[in-house]
Design a protein around this motif. Sequence first.
Motif, PDB file in Angstrom:
ATOM      1  N   TYR A  10       0.843   6.468  22.787  1.00  0.00           N
ATOM      2  CA  TYR A  10       1.699   7.212  21.850  1.00  0.00           C
ATOM      3  C   TYR A  10       1.135   8.596  21.502  1.00  0.00           C
ATOM      4  CZ  TYR A  10       3.279   2.384  21.257  1.00  0.00           C
ATOM      5  OH  TYR A  10       3.717   1.103  21.479  1.00  0.00           O
ATOM      6  N   ARG A  11       0.507   9.244  22.464  1.00  0.00           N
ATOM      7  CA  ARG A  11      -0.099  10.545  22.187  1.00  0.00           C
ATOM      8  C   ARG A  11       0.935  11.619  21.880  1.00  0.00           C
ATOM      9  NH1 ARG A  11      -5.160  11.041  26.512  1.00  0.00           N
ATOM     10  NH2 ARG A  11      -6.167   9.055  25.949  1.00  0.00           N
ATOM     11  N   ASN A  12       2.152  11.436  22.388  1.00  0.00           N
ATOM     12  CA  ASN A  12       3.208  12.420  22.114  1.00  0.00           C
ATOM     13  C   ASN A  12       3.959  12.127  20.817  1.00  0.00           C
ATOM     14  OD1 ASN A  12       2.665  13.756  24.543  1.00  0.00           O
ATOM     15  ND2 ASN A  12       4.067  12.420  25.689  1.00  0.00           N
ATOM     16  N   GLU A  13       3.644  11.004  20.182  1.00  0.00           N
ATOM     17  CA  GLU A  13       4.358  10.596  18.977  1.00  0.00           C
ATOM     18  C   GLU A  13       3.530  10.720  17.712  1.00  0.00           C
ATOM     19  OE1 GLU A  13       6.359   6.804  19.154  1.00  0.00           O
ATOM     20  OE2 GLU A  13       6.389   6.835  21.350  1.00  0.00           O
ATOM     21  N   ALA A  14       2.222  10.608  17.832  1.00  0.00           N
ATOM     22  CA  ALA A  14       1.404  10.483  16.625  1.00  0.00           C
ATOM     23  C   ALA A  14       0.050  11.146  16.806  1.00  0.00           C
ATOM     24  CB  ALA A  14       1.222   9.003  16.281  1.00  0.00           C
ATOM     25  N   THR A  15      -0.589  11.422  15.680  1.00  0.00           N
ATOM     26  CA  THR A  15      -1.931  11.994  15.687  1.00  0.00           C
ATOM     27  C   THR A  15      -2.961  10.918  15.998  1.00  0.00           C
ATOM     28  OG1 THR A  15      -2.290  11.560  13.330  1.00  0.00           O
ATOM     29  CG2 THR A  15      -1.186  13.631  13.912  1.00  0.00           C
ATOM     30  N   VAL A  16      -4.191  11.342  16.235  1.00  0.00           N
ATOM     31  CA  VAL A  16      -5.272  10.395  16.499  1.00  0.00           C
ATOM     32  C   VAL A  16      -5.472   9.473  15.302  1.00  0.00           C
ATOM     33  CG1 VAL A  16      -7.743  10.159  16.924  1.00  0.00           C
ATOM     34  CG2 VAL A  16      -6.456  11.946  18.102  1.00  0.00           C
ATOM     35  N   LYS A  17      -5.404  10.039  14.096  1.00  0.00           N
ATOM     36  CA  LYS A  17      -5.585   9.215  12.891  1.00  0.00           C
ATOM     37  C   LYS A  17      -4.504   8.152  12.772  1.00  0.00           C
ATOM     38  CE  LYS A  17      -8.158  12.234   9.755  1.00  0.00           C
ATOM     39  NZ  LYS A  17      -8.142  12.883   8.419  1.00  0.00           N
ATOM     40  N   GLU A  18      -3.276   8.527  13.085  1.00  0.00           N
ATOM     41  CA  GLU A  18      -2.179   7.559  13.001  1.00  0.00           C
ATOM     42  C   GLU A  18      -2.343   6.459  14.041  1.00  0.00           C
ATOM     43  OE1 GLU A  18       1.739   9.912  11.479  1.00  0.00           O
ATOM     44  OE2 GLU A  18       0.848  10.615  13.351  1.00  0.00           O
ATOM     45  N   HIS A  29      -2.597  13.175  -2.561  1.00  0.00           N
ATOM     46  CA  HIS A  29      -2.534  12.833  -1.150  1.00  0.00           C
ATOM     47  C   HIS A  29      -1.120  13.019  -0.642  1.00  0.00           C
ATOM     48  CE1 HIS A  29      -6.248  10.838  -2.339  1.00  0.00           C
ATOM     49  NE2 HIS A  29      -6.584  10.815  -1.057  1.00  0.00           N
ATOM     50  N   GLU A  30      -1.017  13.205   0.661  1.00  0.00           N
ATOM     51  CA  GLU A  30       0.304  13.275   1.277  1.00  0.00           C
ATOM     52  C   GLU A  30       0.275  12.484   2.568  1.00  0.00           C
ATOM     53  OE1 GLU A  30       1.245  17.241   2.356  1.00  0.00           O
ATOM     54  OE2 GLU A  30      -0.403  17.451   3.793  1.00  0.00           O
ATOM     55  N   LYS A  31       1.427  11.956   2.965  1.00  0.00           N
ATOM     56  CA  LYS A  31       1.520  11.187   4.199  1.00  0.00           C
ATOM     57  C   LYS A  31       1.499  12.141   5.373  1.00  0.00           C
ATOM     58  CE  LYS A  31       4.093   7.482   1.993  1.00  0.00           C
ATOM     59  NZ  LYS A  31       5.372   6.776   1.856  1.00  0.00           N
ATOM     60  N   THR A  32       0.690  11.754   6.401  1.00  0.00           N
ATOM     61  CA  THR A  32       0.562  12.629   7.555  1.00  0.00           C
ATOM     62  C   THR A  32       1.850  12.700   8.358  1.00  0.00           C
ATOM     63  OG1 THR A  32      -0.288  10.787   8.861  1.00  0.00           O
ATOM     64  CG2 THR A  32      -1.895  12.180   7.744  1.00  0.00           C
ATOM     65  N   ARG A  33       2.691  11.646   8.282  1.00  0.00           N
ATOM     66  CA  ARG A  33       3.944  11.650   9.028  1.00  0.00           C
ATOM     67  C   ARG A  33       4.867  10.616   8.413  1.00  0.00           C
ATOM     68  NH1 ARG A  33       4.967  12.902  14.640  1.00  0.00           N
ATOM     69  NH2 ARG A  33       2.726  13.216  14.812  1.00  0.00           N
ATOM     70  N   ALA A  34       6.096  10.952   8.258  1.00  0.00           N
ATOM     71  CA  ALA A  34       7.056   9.997   7.697  1.00  0.00           C
ATOM     72  C   ALA A  34       7.945   9.477   8.797  1.00  0.00           C
ATOM     73  CB  ALA A  34       7.899  10.661   6.627  1.00  0.00           C
ATOM     74  N   ALA A  89       0.817  -1.214   0.000  1.00  0.00           N
ATOM     75  CA  ALA A  89       0.000   0.000   0.000  1.00  0.00           C
ATOM     76  C   ALA A  89       0.854   1.269   0.000  1.00  0.00           C
ATOM     77  CB  ALA A  89      -0.926   0.001   1.212  1.00  0.00           C
ATOM     78  N   GLY A  90       2.172   1.117  -0.028  1.00  0.00           N
ATOM     79  CA  GLY A  90       3.060   2.278  -0.081  1.00  0.00           C
ATOM     80  C   GLY A  90       3.231   2.995   1.230  1.00  0.00           C
ATOM     81  N   LEU A  91       3.080   2.267   2.353  1.00  0.00           N
ATOM     82  CA  LEU A  91       3.139   2.905   3.665  1.00  0.00           C
ATOM     83  C   LEU A  91       4.401   2.533   4.435  1.00  0.00           C
ATOM     84  CD1 LEU A  91      -0.605   2.345   4.699  1.00  0.00           C
ATOM     85  CD2 LEU A  91       0.431   4.393   3.708  1.00  0.00           C
ATOM     86  N   GLY A  92       5.390   1.985   3.745  1.00  0.00           N
ATOM     87  CA  GLY A  92       6.589   1.488   4.408  1.00  0.00           C
ATOM     88  C   GLY A  92       7.412   2.540   5.123  1.00  0.00           C
ATOM     89  N   ALA A  93       7.270   3.815   4.749  1.00  0.00           N
ATOM     90  CA  ALA A  93       8.086   4.874   5.359  1.00  0.00           C
ATOM     91  C   ALA A  93       7.352   5.630   6.463  1.00  0.00           C
ATOM     92  CB  ALA A  93       8.544   5.859   4.284  1.00  0.00           C
ATOM     93  N   THR A  94       6.151   5.215   6.814  1.00  0.00           N
ATOM     94  CA  THR A  94       5.341   5.965   7.774  1.00  0.00           C
ATOM     95  C   THR A  94       5.644   5.564   9.221  1.00  0.00           C
ATOM     96  OG1 THR A  94       3.546   4.336   7.672  1.00  0.00           O
ATOM     97  CG2 THR A  94       3.472   6.169   6.099  1.00  0.00           C
ATOM     98  N   TRP A  95       5.296   6.458  10.160  1.00  0.00           N
ATOM     99  CA  TRP A  95       5.410   6.149  11.585  1.00  0.00           C
ATOM    100  C   TRP A  95       4.583   4.919  11.919  1.00  0.00           C
ATOM    101  CZ3 TRP A  95       1.596   5.632  15.253  1.00  0.00           C
ATOM    102  CH2 TRP A  95       2.020   5.531  16.591  1.00  0.00           C
ATOM    103  N   MET A  96       3.404   4.832  11.336  1.00  0.00           N
ATOM    104  CA  MET A  96       2.509   3.717  11.634  1.00  0.00           C
ATOM    105  C   MET A  96       3.161   2.379  11.294  1.00  0.00           C
ATOM    106  SD  MET A  96       0.329   1.520   9.781  1.00  0.00           S
ATOM    107  CE  MET A  96      -0.547   0.173  10.581  1.00  0.00           C
ATOM    108  N   PHE A  97       3.822   2.302  10.120  1.00  0.00           N
ATOM    109  CA  PHE A  97       4.458   1.049   9.713  1.00  0.00           C
ATOM    110  C   PHE A  97       5.584   0.690  10.677  1.00  0.00           C
ATOM    111  CE2 PHE A  97       7.735  -1.354   7.494  1.00  0.00           C
ATOM    112  CZ  PHE A  97       7.001  -2.392   6.940  1.00  0.00           C
ATOM    113  N   LYS A  98       6.402   1.682  11.024  1.00  0.00           N
ATOM    114  CA  LYS A  98       7.538   1.417  11.904  1.00  0.00           C
ATOM    115  C   LYS A  98       7.074   0.945  13.282  1.00  0.00           C
ATOM    116  CE  LYS A  98      10.402   4.807   9.476  1.00  0.00           C
ATOM    117  NZ  LYS A  98      11.048   6.134   9.517  1.00  0.00           N
TER     118      LYS A  98
END
Length: 388
Positions: free
Chosen positions: A309-317, A383-388, A127-136
């Motif tokens: 992880y409230r200090n690391e990421a948004t609610v969506k992430e 579209h853009e990634k919300t966080r890398a 899905a092209g999400l390999g560089a996101t905070w969520m994937f890591k």
Amino acid sequence: MKKVVLYSTLLLVGLFLSQLLPQYFEGYSSMQPVLMVVTMSALAYIMINVGREFDIDKNNLKQYGWDYVVAMTTATFPWIAVVLYFIFVLMPSELWFNADAWKETLVIGRFAAPTSAGVLFAMLAAAGLGATWMFKKARVLAIFDDLDTVLLMIPLTVLVVGWRPALGLTLLLMLALLVIGYKFLHKWNIPSSASSIVGYSVLIAGLCELFYISTDIHFEVLLPAFVLGCMMKSQHESAEDAKVSTAVASIFMVLVGLSLPQIFGAVTVADNSSVTNAMPAMEMSEIVFHVIMISIVSNVGKMFPLFCYRNEATVKERLALSIGMWPRGEVGAGVLMISIGYGFGGPIVTISMLSLALNLVLTGFFIMMVRSLILSPVKGGAHEKTRA
């Protein structure tokens, strides 16, 4: 998203064949050990590559302790929720405090605990999400989640069959692998081409299968494959290696579907020696209702990362991370196979299998949900990634 659609289709193909082949191919059962080794080899390949990209901040080890706590909740909450549903909804009140009923449902309900790391990582990368905070973060949680599942199966096995020396050996091996992986993180300069990794994967799967044959204790390939990847020096994947990785992931999707046991006609034994096997049959409408409820309960149990992880990421992430933990697969199917091997059966096992099958069918949809949360719309329809 073409890869996500492809992988979802291959999962469905494998799922369909898992129910069709046993009925029309007499030699299918004899092929199961071979299929299992091939499946575990493909999973080992995926996990080695995950380990190659994994890194640890040794100056912030406390973070990984918290990650393990979060991962433990994503394995424990759905497990306990499903067990409580089995006991207090599916069983009559006279069995609510029956020790055997609790013992059997604790084992069966463990199918809802593990996130399928192989399926999740392959789908997120597709899905092209390999560089996101969520994937890591999912990479850490899913591995810890499955590790917790494997560890918890040890006391559950003791509960059912008693203590075996091989269980202690399993714990020692797991601890040794973790220590070795940490000490030699990305220090091994060994061949890392796709063909080499295929060889490592087959070797790991073969050794794990030999361990099972020798001890009758399952030692999942996930941990040794991941640790080997962590120990290898990081090297970029070539275009040819990427093609092999895509092919292996595609084969793995079919094999995950094939790993699901027969849902009907193969989950009962000749006697009623177990509590679950002695339960009366249910109407199909009842089974469908409970399958949907179990699926909802088990996935809601995976939502704890939303509050972390409230200090690391948004609610969506964080929501995307929680949904990303929903996919189940080969490890959950393995738990159900172990349950059947213990003689457990009846409608509870059928409902569990159908719930696992439903989850497999919806895996692509889950990943699309994750992708829509991670990618924010911007002007011009891009579209853009919300966080890398």
